[in-house]
Design an enzyme around this catalytic site. Structure first.
Site, PDB file in Angstrom:
ATOM      1  N   ASP A   7      10.108   2.026   0.619  1.00 20.47           N
ATOM      2  CA  ASP A   7       9.084   2.923   1.071  1.00 20.47           C
ATOM      3  C   ASP A   7       8.972   2.978   2.647  1.00 20.47           C
ATOM      4  O   ASP A   7       8.406   1.934   3.162  1.00 20.47           O
ATOM      5  CB  ASP A   7       7.464   2.412   0.549  1.00 20.47           C
ATOM      6  CG  ASP A   7       6.480   3.316   0.754  1.00 20.47           C
ATOM      7  OD1 ASP A   7       6.590   4.091   1.637  1.00 20.47           O
ATOM      8  OD2 ASP A   7       5.346   2.776   0.342  1.00 20.47           O
ATOM      9  N   PHE A  58       1.048  -1.097   0.007  1.00 22.32           N
ATOM     10  CA  PHE A  58      -0.045   0.352  -0.008  1.00 22.32           C
ATOM     11  C   PHE A  58       0.918   1.138  -0.104  1.00 22.32           C
ATOM     12  O   PHE A  58       1.705   1.349   0.690  1.00 22.32           O
ATOM     13  CB  PHE A  58      -0.958   0.057   1.187  1.00 22.32           C
ATOM     14  CG  PHE A  58      -1.692   1.108   1.141  1.00 22.32           C
ATOM     15  CD1 PHE A  58      -3.035   1.417   0.516  1.00 22.32           C
ATOM     16  CD2 PHE A  58      -1.434   2.328   2.033  1.00 22.32           C
ATOM     17  CE1 PHE A  58      -3.579   2.344   0.356  1.00 22.32           C
ATOM     18  CE2 PHE A  58      -2.269   3.686   1.759  1.00 22.32           C
ATOM     19  CZ  PHE A  58      -3.269   3.835   1.071  1.00 22.32           C
ATOM     20  N   LYS A  77       4.560  10.815   5.949  1.00 25.93           N
ATOM     21  CA  LYS A  77       3.709  11.044   7.231  1.00 25.93           C
ATOM     22  C   LYS A  77       4.233  12.064   8.124  1.00 25.93           C
ATOM     23  O   LYS A  77       3.932  13.199   8.134  1.00 25.93           O
ATOM     24  CB  LYS A  77       3.839   9.606   7.938  1.00 25.93           C
ATOM     25  CG  LYS A  77       2.820   8.618   7.031  1.00 25.93           C
ATOM     26  CD  LYS A  77       2.171   7.712   7.695  1.00 25.93           C
ATOM     27  CE  LYS A  77       1.435   6.640   6.886  1.00 25.93           C
ATOM     28  NZ  LYS A  77       0.110   6.430   6.722  1.00 25.93           N
TER      29      LYS A  77
HETATM   30  C1  LIG Z   1       4.106   2.695   3.427  1.00 30.92           C
HETATM   31  C2  LIG Z   1       2.965   3.744   2.884  1.00 30.92           C
HETATM   32  N1  LIG Z   1       3.536   4.426   1.760  1.00 30.92           N
HETATM   33  C3  LIG Z   1       2.870   5.542   1.203  1.00 30.92           C
HETATM   34  C4  LIG Z   1       1.411   5.944   1.927  1.00 30.92           C
HETATM   35  C5  LIG Z   1       0.839   7.059   1.422  1.00 30.92           C
HETATM   36  O1  LIG Z   1       1.028   8.360   2.128  1.00 30.92           O
HETATM   37  P1  LIG Z   1       0.040   9.260   2.056  1.00 30.92           P
HETATM   38  O2  LIG Z   1      -1.338   8.888   2.523  1.00 30.92           O
HETATM   39  O3  LIG Z   1       0.348  10.541   2.687  1.00 30.92           O
HETATM   40  O4  LIG Z   1      -0.276   9.747   0.554  1.00 30.92           O
HETATM   41  C6  LIG Z   1       1.362   5.441   3.026  1.00 30.92           C
HETATM   42  C7  LIG Z   1      -0.061   5.833   3.607  1.00 30.92           C
HETATM   43  O5  LIG Z   1      -0.338   5.113   4.597  1.00 30.92           O
HETATM   44  C8  LIG Z   1       1.961   4.111   3.345  1.00 30.92           C
HETATM   45  O6  LIG Z   1       1.357   3.568   4.603  1.00 30.92           O
END
Ligand SMILES: Cc1ncc(COP(=O)(O)O)c(C=O)c1O
Length: 431
Positions: free
Chosen positions: A253, A167, A282
């Protein structure tokens, strides 16, 4: 002159009107606010029925003044806690000086932040963006660009491999890599150039990376939204080895796992591996301002030239000042060490207190944890609702699991209070 007076009066009346509306909003009850949101906001979320109105550290209050322990931390973003005084001070002083001028000019915060964050994480350069999903998208663009210009992949043939259950947001590119139909169904056509292998499966990865047109493997070191799935020890080391061996970039990520969340500064640090491209987001700017950052060395970043990427707000002075202060606080207040210590205590106290018949699974690292309720007793959502009623906020992470990702500033007594609430609520499922 008269025109100016009229304009001033109109503006002053408008301001009064906005203030009145705000006063009215803050005097509404939880039930009224829930009704209002349900009526006017697009139905893309299914929130736990609680309204947050105030926060301090790990504590949230609703409009009626009921106190909750925050064990979600705004989806693992509120690392430094709610309304941290040093962050509030930085926001206040910076916003009163300069907040946004765009990358059309230099500002006096981005260069200082860039030097600070690149040294902090050991990379040559940073590309600042806003949200996590933009960070992921940026990383993929960087990898494709490197694939064409450094690896020599034929035009438009570059592939990026993902782990199943990933995700990284809900943009069209992100849902094109998703295997969750709720996220991708009826949003096609999807973006080409992506493939996937099972998470934690290095044999499948080895096969996938052999294709000559693969430029990158993008992976969360611990899958967050997928249910806090921790891979086997050694997985990340093997990912690093396979990527190096096949001349493929390793994109980590760390939007959720980074910045101390798992008890190390980066989750990759648990296995002493360094990704080629690191994505952070975040809580990078104190969970006050959306900010993400993509870090890499010059051999990759050199291909991101003028006009190839950008964002109106990426690198704005306010976000940069707050992010630098946030990174300082993580060090000053030893939040990485606290996440490790509190996480170990949390899991071991839960192991002692929770009946295995009802909660067979407790998993996680640092303060990124999940517990699973046995299907005979209910779902993760049922558990989250009962926890809310008992004064602890969480959210389901899959059908049976709830995620428990409190702010990294959490104290020992707050962990103990949280464990007590969880244990009493879990016991109530037996009755
Ligand atoms: C591992 C990971 N990458 C990317 C994102 C996307 O972040 P955003 O909601 O700030 O776009 C999330 C969101 O929960 C995440 O958990």
């Amino acid at each position: 002159m008269l025109g100016r007076t009229v304009l001033r009066n109109v503006l002053s009346n408008e301001l009064k009107c906005v203030e009145q509306c705000q006063r009215r909003a803050s005097s509404k009850s939880s039930a009224e606010l829930i009704d209002l949101e349900n009526k006017y906001v697009a139905r893309t979320y299914d929130p736990i029925p609680v309204v947050t109105a105030e926060g301090k550290g790990c504590i949230l209050k609703d409009p009626e003044g009921k106190r909750y322990l925050d064990f979600l931390g705004g989806y693992a973003a509120v690392n430094t806690g709610h309304c941290h005084p040093k962050i509030i001070e930085t926001v206040g002083s910076q916003v009163a000086k300069l907040h946004h001028t765009s990358r059309a000019y230099y500002n006096n915060e981005l260069p200082v932040f860039a030097e600070y964050i690149t040294k902090y994480f050991g990379y040559d350069r940073v590309l600042p963006m806003n949200t996590g999903v933009e960070g992921g998208d940026t990383a993929i663009k960087m990898a494709r660009r490197w694939g064409y210009l450094s690896k020599g992949i034929k035009p438009n043939e570059a592939m990026v491999v993902f782990a199943r259950g990933n995700f990284w947001g809900r943009s069209l590119a992100a849902i094109s890599t998703s295997d969750n139909p709720v996220m991708y169904e009826h949003f096609g056509p999807y973006m080409p150039g992506f493939s996937s292998v099972p998470f934690n499966d290095t044999c499948a990865l080895e096969e996938a990376l052999k294709l000559k047109n693969v430029c990158a493997f993008m992976v969360e070191p611990i899958q967050g939204e997928g249910g806090i799935i921790v891979p086997s020890d050694g997985y990340l080391k093997e990912v690093r080895r396979l990527c190096t061996e096949n001349n493929v970039l390793f994109i980590a990520d760390e939007v959720q796992t980074g910045l101390g969340r798992t008890g190390e500064l980066l989750a990759c640090d648990h296995e002493s591996v360094k990704p080629d491209i690191l994505v952070l987001g975040k809580g990078l700017a104190g969970a006050v301002i959306p900010m993400s950052a993509v870090l890499a060395n010059e051999d990759i970043m050199c291909h991101m030239t003028s006009g190839t990427h950008g964002s109106t707000f990426g690198g704005n002075a306010l976000a940069c000042a707050v992010a630098r202060r946030t990174l300082e606080i993580i060090r000053e207040e030893k939040l990485v060490e606290n996440a490790k210590k509190m996480g170990e205590k949390f899991r071991s106290d839960l192991q002692c207190k929770l009946p295995k018949g009802i909660v067979p699974v407790i998993r996680g690292k640092g303060l990124m944890n999940a517990i699973e309720i046995h299907p005979d007793f209910g779902t993760g959502h049922d558990l989250a609702i009962r926890l809310k009623d008992a004064g602890l906020l969480s959210k389901s992470a899959s059908k049976q699991a709830i995620r428990l990702t409190p702010p990294l500033v959490i104290s020992e007594s707050e962990i103990e209070e949280g464990v007590e609430i969880i244990s009493q609520v879990v016991d109530s499922f037996a009755k």
